[in-house]
Design a protein around this motif. Structure first.
Motif: not given
Length: 254
Positions: A77-78, A97-103, A108-114
């Protein structure tokens, strides 16, 4: 506010300011709770959404998380979030304060390795990421230096190993002196919102055909009932051009 639908298999991811965090903290700009990502089931008969819940709860911070896009295999996900360091907002010289994109990887229901992108910056915003249906191109909006207007649309190539290419501005056929936002690419057509092209008022949704030499046709306003005299944006449509979603602040909302 509820906006920015994105396909997630048979489900829909969207952005909302509904307060489910229990944290009594409001965004000073509009006095609403900070934005978070939610996922909902989709009724295939009428397109309505139900059983919504927080998307990837460990992603939620006390600031904004918004506008997500997912790879075809539903494993990556991005999404857009505030520029934060050590749980504090980082501001630029103009006190913005600006915005950024995270990958990140969905487990499962968690986000890992961002991971953060090399073109993220505290001095300008990048956001509204949207992958092509084959996952090989990532479109996004940014006010980075060198653009044609306030916010321009850009694209990066995505290699098979996930490596990101350098951002490419989509050029003056698409971008104007105003704002171009919320890109969505499907079946060789780019859909986006703009207040710089001649339209019905405020943000309108446009479409432009993509050519193999990486040029785009003159944008066409999608007209009524997609567009109104208010802000109309975040248009998406399925691969068969059979159904989709659009966000709007026109009269008649909740």
């Amino acid at each position: 506010s509820d906006f920015g639908a994105a396909f997630y298999g048979e489900k829909i991811i969207f952005t909302s300011a509904r307060d489910t965090t229990g944290v009594d903290k409001l965004y000073s700009w509009n006095k609403e709770p900070f934005l978070d990502l939610y996922v909902a089931d989709r009724n295939t008969n009428d397109g309505s959404l139900f059983s919504e819940k927080v998307f990837l709860p460990n992603v939620m911070t006390k600031y904004h998380e918004a506008t997500a896009t997912v790879t075809p295999d539903l494993k990556t996900v991005y999404y857009t979030t505030n520029v934060v360091m050590k749980n504090k907002l980082i501001i630029d010289d103009s006190r913005t304060n600006n915005f950024q994109i995270i990958k990140g990887t969905i487990d499962g229901d968690k986000l890992v390795k961002t991971e953060k992108f090399f073109f993220n910056s505290k001095d300008y915003s990048v956001g509204h990421p949207s992958l092509s249906e084959d996952g090989k191109w990532l479109f996004f909006a940014s006010d980075m230096p060198g653009g044609y207007g306030e916010t321009d649309l850009y694209v990066c190539s995505v290699a098979d190993d996930g490596t990101m290419g350098s951002p490419k501005n989509l050029g003056p056929t698409i971008n104007t002196i105003g704002n171009e936002l919320f890109p969505f690419f499907r079946n060789g057509t780019l859909y986006f919102s703009s207040d710089g092209h001649y339209g019905w008022g405020d943000l309108d949704v446009y479409q432009s055909k993509f050519s193999p030499n990486f040029t785009f046709s003159e944008p066409k306003n999608l007209g009524s009932p997609i567009n109104s005299n208010k802000d109309d944006f975040a248009f998406i449509i399925d691969a068969k051009d059979a159904y989709g979603y659009v966000s709007s602040n026109r009269a008649g909302g909740k």
